[in-house]
Design a protein around this motif. Sequence first.
Motif, short mmCIF file in Angstrom:
data_model
loop_
_atom_site.label_atom_id
_atom_site.label_comp_id
_atom_site.label_asym_id
_atom_site.label_seq_id
_atom_site.Cartn_x
_atom_site.Cartn_y
_atom_site.Cartn_z
N ILE A 180 0.83 -1.21 0.00
CA ILE A 180 0.00 0.00 0.00
C ILE A 180 0.87 1.26 0.00
CG2 ILE A 180 -1.63 1.35 1.39
CD1 ILE A 180 -3.01 -1.21 2.16
N ILE A 181 1.89 1.28 0.85
CA ILE A 181 2.77 2.45 0.90
C ILE A 181 3.48 2.66 -0.43
CG2 ILE A 181 4.88 3.37 1.95
CD1 ILE A 181 4.03 2.10 4.58
N SER A 182 3.98 1.58 -1.02
CA SER A 182 4.72 1.70 -2.28
C SER A 182 3.82 2.18 -3.41
CB SER A 182 5.38 0.36 -2.63
OG SER A 182 4.42 -0.66 -2.80
N ASP A 207 -9.20 13.49 -8.43
CA ASP A 207 -9.22 13.05 -9.82
C ASP A 207 -8.76 11.62 -10.03
OD1 ASP A 207 -10.05 15.59 -10.35
OD2 ASP A 207 -8.12 16.31 -11.10
N TYR A 208 -8.23 11.00 -8.99
CA TYR A 208 -7.76 9.63 -9.15
C TYR A 208 -8.46 8.67 -8.18
CZ TYR A 208 -4.20 11.33 -12.34
OH TYR A 208 -3.57 11.89 -13.42
N LEU A 209 -8.26 8.87 -6.86
CA LEU A 209 -8.84 7.93 -5.90
C LEU A 209 -10.37 7.94 -5.96
CD1 LEU A 209 -6.50 8.46 -2.80
CD2 LEU A 209 -6.32 6.77 -4.63
N VAL A 221 -7.24 -5.47 0.55
CA VAL A 221 -7.20 -5.82 -0.87
C VAL A 221 -7.84 -4.71 -1.69
CG1 VAL A 221 -7.96 -7.47 -2.61
CG2 VAL A 221 -7.25 -8.28 -0.35
N ALA A 222 -8.95 -4.18 -1.20
CA ALA A 222 -9.64 -3.10 -1.92
C ALA A 222 -8.75 -1.87 -2.03
CB ALA A 222 -10.94 -2.75 -1.20
N VAL A 231 -7.51 -0.16 -5.55
CA VAL A 231 -7.79 1.24 -5.89
C VAL A 231 -6.49 1.99 -6.19
CG1 VAL A 231 -8.62 3.45 -4.98
CG2 VAL A 231 -9.97 1.37 -4.63
N LEU A 232 -5.47 1.75 -5.38
CA LEU A 232 -4.18 2.40 -5.62
C LEU A 232 -3.53 1.88 -6.90
CD1 LEU A 232 -2.75 2.53 -1.98
CD2 LEU A 232 -3.34 4.49 -3.42
N ALA A 233 -3.70 0.58 -7.17
CA ALA A 233 -3.14 0.01 -8.39
C ALA A 233 -3.81 0.63 -9.62
CB ALA A 233 -3.32 -1.51 -8.40
N TRP A 234 -5.13 0.76 -9.57
CA TRP A 234 -5.84 1.42 -10.66
C TRP A 234 -5.36 2.86 -10.84
CZ3 TRP A 234 -10.99 -0.70 -8.38
CH2 TRP A 234 -11.26 -1.97 -8.94
N SER A 235 -5.19 3.55 -9.72
CA SER A 235 -4.75 4.95 -9.77
C SER A 235 -3.35 5.05 -10.36
CB SER A 235 -4.78 5.56 -8.37
OG SER A 235 -6.09 5.54 -7.82
#
Length: 506
Positions: A26-28, A55-57, A335-336, A340-344
Amino acid sequence: MEHIGWLSLVPPVLAIVAALVTKNVIISLFLGTFSGVLILAGGLPLTATKTMIGDYLFVQLTDSYNAGVLVLLVFIGGFVALMEKSGGAAAFADKVIHFLNTKAKTQLAAWFGGIIIFFSDLGTPLLVGPIFEKVFDKAKISREKLAWIIDSTSSPVAVLIPFIGWGVYIMGLIQKEFDGLKITESDWDAFMQAIPFQFYPILAVLMVPLVALTKLEFGAMAKAEKRVQETGELFWPNAKPMRKPDKMVELQNTKSKASLILVPLFVLLVTLFGMLIPLGFPFEKIDGSAFRVALTTSYLFAAIVLIAMMVFHKVKKFGEVFDIYLSGMQRMMTVAAILVLAWSLGTVMKNLGTANYVVEIMDGNIPPYLIPLILFIGGACMSFATGSSWGTFAIMMPLAIPMAFHLDASLYVCIGAVLSGGVFGDHCSPISDTSILASTGAGTDHLDHVKTQLPYALLNGSAASAAFLIAGLTSSVLSLAAAIIIMVAAVIIISKRQKNRNIGIQ
């Protein structure tokens, strides 16, 4: 191709470096995403923070596809928690454990048990390990062998199943890239087409029965087996077995029925295919939204049935069962957040033109047939260093799919390469969560597990590398057959050499 040059590499590189340093996905992912937004915002931190959130999250959370995936993950989490606590796996094992009168049958039973618990990669070691621990001791099979078997049937099995958390997560990453590239194929079809090219997971699963039936053992595992057979000692003198007695006692002492694992899975599959077949499955393309609705409904119905069965058989009281269900849902929040961060991060990299820059550098300099092999090795190195295959998927998939698309490499082979590399590195890594849980479930020393598993993993990784080279040239599923042949031949050759060496010593 539009890009901003070398600066477009900052987000993925920073995410990888942060993952290596912090060991926290998550941090990375957050740092990688923020760095990209900061570049796009002209280096203004406050503007970058507001842009990243607004605009992202927020955009990722309000997207209908993304919302469907997140809701599905929550329902999967609740169902998995119920399955883990129902005791059905232990009861099922008790039904078959009396037939385990040979070493081969014992190992195959543990292997089969790991495959049956496909719905939870992290649950497999803690469910199967304690059940078979004493059986392996009685059969004079090393605890290291048990740890290897349950590790080989956790993430390598989970990554091949499209309708559990792993598959949903991976399809979410795939669909995001497809949307950006205007690829009309569904994420489900792409995942299914890539399964034959997941060489490493398939080899890892197949090697267990190969070794069990032929007794072809080598490396540190052969020494561990010799120790148990000749001395009866479960551990090496300086070993420090890993245990979690509270979980093991709970699993072993639960009064349950085998039906508590079989019936809910039956309900899940019947509901899923019962909803998909009228839509034309598997002969016609199914809309992604319809698939996620069917899958969410299936997990809900299966959970309702399992809750009723647990209460009826007095495994636990209704309040306790419902708390387990809710806790499982809550467990998926991590996981969620990762998704979300991966999509962003993927969206940021798209806006920066990261993939375009990589493609421009590689175009004409690296043959397209080498791209799957490069992705496999790169993913393996990252996963080994971080101990996280999920983090590897999140960073590598936004690079792999555009590279395959623009450089005319096989899309399915490249997807399979990323997934295979992530699992391969995770299998070799001493800091992998699944490896640690495998050591815990088998009640063995963690470093001994890593040492005994590593030669098998490296052999499978080498066979997978050769197969990806073949697949890069041919794009044919027959490359899987080549991988299996290479694995079998290598095991036989290595084992014969080891036997000859032992004879020479004697």
